[in-house]
Design a protein around this motif. Structure first.
Motif, PDB file in Angstrom:
ATOM      1  N   ASP A   1       0.830  -1.211   0.000  1.00  0.00           N
ATOM      2  CA  ASP A   1       0.000   0.000   0.000  1.00  0.00           C
ATOM      3  C   ASP A   1       0.860   1.255   0.000  1.00  0.00           C
ATOM      4  N   ARG A   2       1.922   1.247   0.766  1.00  0.00           N
ATOM      5  CA  ARG A   2       2.794   2.433   0.853  1.00  0.00           C
ATOM      6  C   ARG A   2       3.546   2.665  -0.451  1.00  0.00           C
ATOM      7  N   GLU A   3       3.997   1.585  -1.093  1.00  0.00           N
ATOM      8  CA  GLU A   3       4.667   1.740  -2.381  1.00  0.00           C
ATOM      9  C   GLU A   3       3.699   2.269  -3.430  1.00  0.00           C
TER      10      GLU A   3
ATOM     11  N   ALA B   1       7.210  28.186 -14.792  1.00  0.00           N
ATOM     12  CA  ALA B   1       6.237  27.182 -14.352  1.00  0.00           C
ATOM     13  C   ALA B   1       6.360  26.982 -12.848  1.00  0.00           C
ATOM     14  N   LEU B   2       5.224  26.809 -12.193  1.00  0.00           N
ATOM     15  CA  LEU B   2       5.204  26.685 -10.750  1.00  0.00           C
ATOM     16  C   LEU B   2       4.533  25.378 -10.350  1.00  0.00           C
ATOM     17  N   VAL B   3       5.188  24.630  -9.492  1.00  0.00           N
ATOM     18  CA  VAL B   3       4.616  23.398  -8.952  1.00  0.00           C
ATOM     19  C   VAL B   3       4.198  23.692  -7.518  1.00  0.00           C
ATOM     20  N   PRO B   4       2.927  23.444  -7.187  1.00  0.00           N
ATOM     21  CA  PRO B   4       2.476  23.720  -5.824  1.00  0.00           C
ATOM     22  C   PRO B   4       3.303  22.945  -4.795  1.00  0.00           C
ATOM     23  N   PRO B   5       3.778  23.614  -3.749  1.00  0.00           N
ATOM     24  CA  PRO B   5       4.590  22.944  -2.735  1.00  0.00           C
ATOM     25  C   PRO B   5       3.887  21.736  -2.108  1.00  0.00           C
ATOM     26  N   ALA B   6       2.570  21.769  -2.009  1.00  0.00           N
ATOM     27  CA  ALA B   6       1.845  20.649  -1.404  1.00  0.00           C
ATOM     28  C   ALA B   6       1.996  19.378  -2.225  1.00  0.00           C
ATOM     29  N   VAL B   7       2.055  19.513  -3.552  1.00  0.00           N
ATOM     30  CA  VAL B   7       2.210  18.340  -4.417  1.00  0.00           C
ATOM     31  C   VAL B   7       3.602  17.737  -4.225  1.00  0.00           C
ATOM     32  N   LEU B   8       4.598  18.589  -4.130  1.00  0.00           N
ATOM     33  CA  LEU B   8       5.968  18.137  -3.898  1.00  0.00           C
ATOM     34  C   LEU B   8       6.093  17.480  -2.521  1.00  0.00           C
ATOM     35  N   ALA B   9       5.506  18.102  -1.512  1.00  0.00           N
ATOM     36  CA  ALA B   9       5.565  17.568  -0.144  1.00  0.00           C
ATOM     37  C   ALA B   9       4.857  16.221  -0.053  1.00  0.00           C
ATOM     38  N   GLU B  10       3.731  16.073  -0.761  1.00  0.00           N
ATOM     39  CA  GLU B  10       3.010  14.797  -0.749  1.00  0.00           C
ATOM     40  C   GLU B  10       3.897  13.679  -1.290  1.00  0.00           C
ATOM     41  N   ALA B  11       4.587  13.940  -2.387  1.00  0.00           N
ATOM     42  CA  ALA B  11       5.469  12.933  -2.979  1.00  0.00           C
ATOM     43  C   ALA B  11       6.618  12.596  -2.022  1.00  0.00           C
ATOM     44  N   ASP B  12       7.210  13.604  -1.405  1.00  0.00           N
ATOM     45  CA  ASP B  12       8.298  13.369  -0.448  1.00  0.00           C
ATOM     46  C   ASP B  12       7.842  12.509   0.725  1.00  0.00           C
ATOM     47  N   ARG B  13       6.672  12.837   1.287  1.00  0.00           N
ATOM     48  CA  ARG B  13       6.153  12.063   2.427  1.00  0.00           C
ATOM     49  C   ARG B  13       5.851  10.621   2.024  1.00  0.00           C
TER      50      ARG B  13
ATOM     51  N   LEU C   1       7.183   8.845  -0.394  1.00  0.00           N
ATOM     52  CA  LEU C   1       8.440   8.114  -0.593  1.00  0.00           C
ATOM     53  C   LEU C   1       9.057   7.716   0.741  1.00  0.00           C
ATOM     54  N   ALA C   2       9.040   8.639   1.691  1.00  0.00           N
ATOM     55  CA  ALA C   2       9.607   8.351   3.010  1.00  0.00           C
ATOM     56  C   ALA C   2       8.838   7.232   3.705  1.00  0.00           C
ATOM     57  N   ARG C   3       7.502   7.286   3.671  1.00  0.00           N
ATOM     58  CA  ARG C   3       6.691   6.237   4.316  1.00  0.00           C
ATOM     59  C   ARG C   3       6.905   4.874   3.681  1.00  0.00           C
ATOM     60  N   ALA C   4       7.185   4.856   2.384  1.00  0.00           N
ATOM     61  CA  ALA C   4       7.406   3.586   1.689  1.00  0.00           C
ATOM     62  C   ALA C   4       8.840   3.097   1.833  1.00  0.00           C
TER      63      ALA C   4
ATOM     64  N   LEU D   1      11.450   4.543   0.513  1.00  0.00           N
ATOM     65  CA  LEU D   1      12.103   4.692  -0.781  1.00  0.00           C
ATOM     66  C   LEU D   1      12.895   5.986  -0.917  1.00  0.00           C
ATOM     67  N   SER D   2      12.933   6.806   0.109  1.00  0.00           N
ATOM     68  CA  SER D   2      13.734   8.030   0.046  1.00  0.00           C
ATOM     69  C   SER D   2      15.193   7.644  -0.092  1.00  0.00           C
ATOM     70  N   GLY D   3      15.848   8.225  -1.078  1.00  0.00           N
ATOM     71  CA  GLY D   3      17.255   7.918  -1.301  1.00  0.00           C
ATOM     72  C   GLY D   3      17.476   6.605  -2.034  1.00  0.00           C
ATOM     73  N   ASN D   4      16.410   5.942  -2.427  1.00  0.00           N
ATOM     74  CA  ASN D   4      16.531   4.681  -3.153  1.00  0.00           C
ATOM     75  C   ASN D   4      15.775   4.808  -4.474  1.00  0.00           C
ATOM     76  N   GLU D   5      16.231   5.748  -5.287  1.00  0.00           N
ATOM     77  CA  GLU D   5      15.540   6.036  -6.538  1.00  0.00           C
ATOM     78  C   GLU D   5      15.539   4.842  -7.486  1.00  0.00           C
ATOM     79  N   GLU D   6      16.600   4.074  -7.496  1.00  0.00           N
ATOM     80  CA  GLU D   6      16.672   2.909  -8.388  1.00  0.00           C
ATOM     81  C   GLU D   6      15.514   1.944  -8.113  1.00  0.00           C
ATOM     82  N   GLU D   7      15.279   1.632  -6.858  1.00  0.00           N
ATOM     83  CA  GLU D   7      14.182   0.733  -6.488  1.00  0.00           C
ATOM     84  C   GLU D   7      12.833   1.371  -6.804  1.00  0.00           C
ATOM     85  N   PHE D   8      12.691   2.656  -6.509  1.00  0.00           N
ATOM     86  CA  PHE D   8      11.435   3.332  -6.779  1.00  0.00           C
ATOM     87  C   PHE D   8      11.107   3.305  -8.268  1.00  0.00           C
ATOM     88  N   PHE D   9      12.069   3.644  -9.114  1.00  0.00           N
ATOM     89  CA  PHE D   9      11.790   3.666 -10.547  1.00  0.00           C
ATOM     90  C   PHE D   9      11.602   2.260 -11.114  1.00  0.00           C
ATOM     91  N   ARG D  10      12.184   1.248 -10.506  1.00  0.00           N
ATOM     92  CA  ARG D  10      11.916  -0.130 -10.898  1.00  0.00           C
ATOM     93  C   ARG D  10      10.444  -0.445 -10.629  1.00  0.00           C
TER      94      ARG D  10
END
Length: 75
Positions: free
Chosen positions: A8-10, A38-50, A52-55, A57-66
């Motif tokens: 679920d987290r992934e 172009a402007l990306v809302p900070p909330a959208v960026l923060a949602e993705a960061d959170r 990734l961290a819960r899953a 996957l932060s700092g493990n981009e290779e696994e995430f993109f796989r």
């Protein structure tokens, strides 16, 4: 083609990334008036960061993109 079974987290992390990707694309596809960058809302960026961290996957981009390639190959 192998099937990736996401936790679920992934899945939440992949979905947040896709929302971020679509938001960025929409921002860059906006009117070409050259007025503002172009402007990306900070909330959208923060949602993705959170997500990734819960899953774990932060700092493990290779696994995430796989995971992303297996779950959504057209991205």
């Amino acid at each position: 083609m192998p099937t990736a079974v996401l936790t679920d987290r992934e899945r939440t992390a992949v979905q947040a990334y896709l929302r971020l990707l679509h938001t960025v694309r929409a921002a860059f596809d906006g009117p070409p008036d050259g007025g503002r960058p172009a402007l990306v809302p900070p909330a959208v960026l923060a949602e993705a960061d959170r997500a990734l961290a819960r899953a774990g996957l932060s700092g493990n981009e290779e696994e995430f993109f796989r995971l992303l390639r297996h779950w959504c190959p057209s991205t």
